[in-house]
Scaffold this active site. Structure first.
Site, short mmCIF file in Angstrom:
data_model
loop_
_atom_site.label_atom_id
_atom_site.label_comp_id
_atom_site.label_asym_id
_atom_site.label_seq_id
_atom_site.Cartn_x
_atom_site.Cartn_y
_atom_site.Cartn_z
CB CYS A 150 43.68 15.71 4.80
SG CYS A 150 45.03 15.56 5.96
NE ARG B 234 49.26 18.72 5.77
CZ ARG B 234 48.03 18.23 5.92
NH1 ARG B 234 47.53 17.43 5.01
NH2 ARG B 234 47.31 18.56 6.98
C1 BEZ Z 1 44.29 18.69 8.65
O1 BEZ Z 1 43.45 19.60 8.74
O2 BEZ Z 1 44.39 18.02 7.63
C2 BEZ Z 1 45.20 18.45 9.80
C3 BEZ Z 1 45.63 19.52 10.55
C4 BEZ Z 1 46.47 19.29 11.64
C5 BEZ Z 1 46.89 18.01 11.94
C6 BEZ Z 1 46.48 16.94 11.14
C7 BEZ Z 1 45.63 17.16 10.06
#
Ligand code: BEZ
Length: 237
Positions: A53, A136
């Site tokens: 994110c 997402r």
């Molecule tokens: C992230 O790094 O944004 C992420 C990765 C796995 C699950 C939720 C967020």
């Protein structure tokens, strides 16, 4: 209404964007009314202070000017609260480095959706993936408040923000010039002319009688559309 009662819905392409009011890092918003006359890329992310994110937000923020040139606003959302959002955006600006990006200020609104009210209205929670985080999701919404494109990515996969910008430009080009865009199209490449409405038009096109239109077959015809013309009609400086 108790927010847990907000039904899970999933707007489809062509539907009005579900309306909501929300607290954001840029103040309260009333959606989509506050954005009437503008395009919006409304996107959700799973959680603040997570690496994928963070890379996405830095990339979105670095390209915000490109979206704005095409009269398009960015609006982010996660089911974290406002103070988490503020702390995360401060950390991004003060500490985070991704590719050649650093000292990135996120100036577009990030919605506090602790209640999951908005996430439920937009079908951003996919229980098979996570019940406490939004996937997402991306909704491209036009100036009339209509959903024009929807993209979903899983938690583990960071979005291609350049592709989202390309989608916005392609949608606007299709609207403005009455054309369609072929696979992997980029501004400046030939566009698809709508299919002929009669046998006569199909024949005219195949006989080379329609100026500027080139046909591989009667149903697959293209024409040039200079990038300068697209920019002239769609962008603002
Ligand atoms: C992230 O790094 O944004 C992420 C990765 C796995 C699950 C939720 C967020």
């Amino acid at each position: 209404m108790d927010t847990t009662e907000v039904p899970v819905t999933m707007p489809r392409i062509g539907d009005p964007a579900p309306a909501f009011t929300a607290r954001t890092t840029q103040g309260d918003i009333s959606f989509p009314g506050d954005y009437a006359g503008e395009w919006v890329v409304l996107f959700s992310h799973p959680a603040d202070f997570t690496p994928v994110c963070t890379s996405e937000f830095m990339t979105f923020a670095s390209m915000e000017g490109d979206f704005r040139r095409y009269n398009t606003r960015l609006v982010g959302l996660s089911v974290d609260g406002l103070y988490s959002h503020i702390a995360w955006l401060r950390t991004i600006q003060e500490k985070m480095v991704y590719r050649d990006l650093k000292n990135v200020e996120v100036t577009f609104p990030l919605i506090d959706d602790v209640s999951m009210d908005v996430a439920r209205r937009y079908g951003m929670i996919m229980p098979g993936e996570a019940t406490t985080q939004a996937v997402r999701a991306v909704f491209v919404i036009d100036p009339a408040g209509v959903v024009r494109a929807i993209v979903y990515y899983p938690l583990s996969l960071g979005r291609n923000v350049a592709e989202l910008l390309r989608m916005v430009v392609a949608l606007q080009t299709a609207d403005e010039f009455g054309v369609a865009t072929p696979a992997d199209w980029l501004p400046g490449e030939p566009v698809i002319v709508p299919p002929p409405g009669s046998c006569g038009t199909a024949k005219e096109r195949m006989d080379g009688e329609v100026e500027g239109v080139e046909c591989v077959d009667w149903f697959f015809c293209t024409k040039d559309l200079p990038e300068t013309l697209i920019e002239e009609r769609l962008t603002r400086s």
